[in-house]
Design a protein around this motif. Structure first.
Motif, PDB file in Angstrom:
ATOM      1  N   LEU A  23       1.762  12.200  -2.612  1.00 44.10           N
ATOM      2  CA  LEU A  23       1.325  12.697  -1.633  1.00 44.10           C
ATOM      3  C   LEU A  23       1.114  12.116  -0.208  1.00 44.10           C
ATOM      4  CD1 LEU A  23       2.348  16.851  -1.958  1.00 44.10           C
ATOM      5  CD2 LEU A  23       3.935  14.724  -1.492  1.00 44.10           C
ATOM      6  N   PRO A  24       0.140  11.598  -0.374  1.00 47.83           N
ATOM      7  CA  PRO A  24      -0.779  10.839   1.462  1.00 47.83           C
ATOM      8  C   PRO A  24      -0.275   9.421   1.062  1.00 47.83           C
ATOM      9  CG  PRO A  24      -2.750  12.158  -0.772  1.00 47.83           C
ATOM     10  CD  PRO A  24      -1.076  12.550  -1.293  1.00 47.83           C
ATOM     11  N   THR A  25       0.150   8.886  -0.479  1.00 54.17           N
ATOM     12  CA  THR A  25       0.848   7.549   0.181  1.00 54.17           C
ATOM     13  C   THR A  25       2.293   7.439   0.697  1.00 54.17           C
ATOM     14  OG1 THR A  25      -0.614   6.990  -1.794  1.00 54.17           O
ATOM     15  CG2 THR A  25       1.395   5.419  -0.802  1.00 54.17           C
ATOM     16  N   VAL A  26       2.952   8.518   0.402  1.00 47.33           N
ATOM     17  CA  VAL A  26       4.507   8.725   0.774  1.00 47.33           C
ATOM     18  C   VAL A  26       3.979   9.384   2.561  1.00 47.33           C
ATOM     19  CG1 VAL A  26       6.419   9.977   0.693  1.00 47.33           C
ATOM     20  CG2 VAL A  26       5.202   9.236  -0.957  1.00 47.33           C
ATOM     21  N   TYR A  27       3.488  10.060   2.226  1.00 50.02           N
ATOM     22  CA  TYR A  27       3.226  10.991   3.720  1.00 50.02           C
ATOM     23  C   TYR A  27       1.433  10.597   4.468  1.00 50.02           C
ATOM     24  CZ  TYR A  27       7.194  13.177   1.770  1.00 50.02           C
ATOM     25  OH  TYR A  27       8.392  13.358   0.321  1.00 50.02           O
ATOM     26  N   SER A  98      10.364  -2.530  15.946  1.00 47.80           N
ATOM     27  CA  SER A  98       9.408  -1.309  15.916  1.00 47.80           C
ATOM     28  C   SER A  98       9.593  -0.136  17.395  1.00 47.80           C
ATOM     29  CB  SER A  98       8.164  -2.528  16.437  1.00 47.80           C
ATOM     30  OG  SER A  98       6.652  -1.561  16.743  1.00 47.80           O
ATOM     31  N   PRO A  99       9.154   0.991  17.347  1.00 52.31           N
ATOM     32  CA  PRO A  99       7.993   1.080  16.057  1.00 52.31           C
ATOM     33  C   PRO A  99       8.587   1.457  15.099  1.00 52.31           C
ATOM     34  CG  PRO A  99       8.976   2.874  17.644  1.00 52.31           C
ATOM     35  CD  PRO A  99       9.382   2.022  17.732  1.00 52.31           C
ATOM     36  N   SER A 100      10.194   1.933  14.503  1.00 54.08           N
ATOM     37  CA  SER A 100       9.943   1.809  13.534  1.00 54.08           C
ATOM     38  C   SER A 100       9.612   1.031  12.129  1.00 54.08           C
ATOM     39  CB  SER A 100      12.045   1.764  13.216  1.00 54.08           C
ATOM     40  OG  SER A 100      12.273   1.683  11.080  1.00 54.08           O
ATOM     41  N   GLU A 101       9.233   1.926  10.863  1.00 57.07           N
ATOM     42  CA  GLU A 101       8.334   1.081  10.081  1.00 57.07           C
ATOM     43  C   GLU A 101       9.835   0.580   8.684  1.00 57.07           C
ATOM     44  OE1 GLU A 101       5.701   4.668   8.951  1.00 57.07           O
ATOM     45  OE2 GLU A 101       4.548   4.067  10.595  1.00 57.07           O
ATOM     46  N   CYS A 153      11.480   5.546  -2.707  1.00 61.87           N
ATOM     47  CA  CYS A 153      12.046   5.121  -1.038  1.00 61.87           C
ATOM     48  C   CYS A 153      11.425   4.170  -0.488  1.00 61.87           C
ATOM     49  CB  CYS A 153      12.845   6.220  -0.809  1.00 61.87           C
ATOM     50  SG  CYS A 153      14.012   5.439   0.694  1.00 61.87           S
ATOM     51  N   HIS A 154      10.021   4.866  -0.337  1.00 60.62           N
ATOM     52  CA  HIS A 154       9.427   4.488   0.887  1.00 60.62           C
ATOM     53  C   HIS A 154       8.423   3.559   0.007  1.00 60.62           C
ATOM     54  CE1 HIS A 154       8.442   7.939   3.228  1.00 60.62           C
ATOM     55  NE2 HIS A 154       9.807   7.984   2.977  1.00 60.62           N
ATOM     56  N   ASP A 155       8.027   3.693  -0.910  1.00 59.92           N
ATOM     57  CA  ASP A 155       7.695   1.918  -1.350  1.00 59.92           C
ATOM     58  C   ASP A 155       8.640   0.988  -1.414  1.00 59.92           C
ATOM     59  OD1 ASP A 155       5.208   3.708  -2.452  1.00 59.92           O
ATOM     60  OD2 ASP A 155       5.937   3.298  -4.282  1.00 59.92           O
TER      61      ASP A 155
END
Length: 160
Positions: A23-27, A98-101, A153-155
């Motif tokens: 969670l801390p990594t994802v969020y 930017s600012p999209s990640e 998905c975030h990775d």
């Protein structure tokens, strides 16, 4: 305590560690920084992701109970389940600057991205059903699967 029960408890604890570690990594807090200059669909998706992140964080401690407090947990899980089908529409082509990640992989591997988003929808709905069942262990497993789906998905599709 029986050996089988101890092993089962250890398995659940491993899921807890994996979910809380992810969670801390994802969020991370970075969307809050980016929100200042974001506008349009990029801001909408950042706001949506923040809402989902906040719901996941609020749900996390509830997953440790033997019986899930449905009155508290169900609205949060329903919020995630109602937002998750909207993920793909918040990534129109050309919305990666930017600012999209969002990484270019979102659009380069569109089918893989939409499959990942569909998995998140499925996992969010499974969490709702598990919470409705009331059993803490089932809800915890469903929560961990959803957290993993978000992290995966975030990775693959989000810059750190």
């Amino acid at each position: 305590m029986k050996v089988k029960t101890v092993w089962r408890l250890m398995g659940v604890l491993c899921l807890l560690v994996a979910a809380t570690t992810a969670l801390p990594t994802v969020y991370s807090a970075s969307p809050a920084q980016a929100h200042g200059s974001a506008e349009g669909v990029v801001k909408e998706r950042m706001d949506m992701m923040k809402t989902m992140r906040d719901a996941m964080k609020a749900l996390r401690p509830m997953m440790d109970a033997p019986q899930v407090d449905q009155a508290a947990a169900l609205p949060l899980a329903n919020k995630i389940a109602s937002l998750s089908p909207r993920l793909v529409k918040h990534f129109p082509e050309g919305s990666g600057s930017s600012p999209s990640e969002a990484l270019p992989a979102v659009w380069q591997d569109w089918e893989e991205f939409t499959d990942a988003a569909d998995q998140t929808v499925d996992k969010a709905n499974a969490l709702v059903e598990a919470i409705k069942g009331g059993q803490g262990e089932d809800a915890l497993r469903a929560y961990a699967r959803l957290a993993k789906s978000c992290k995966d998905c975030h990775d693959d599709f989000k810059a750190d």
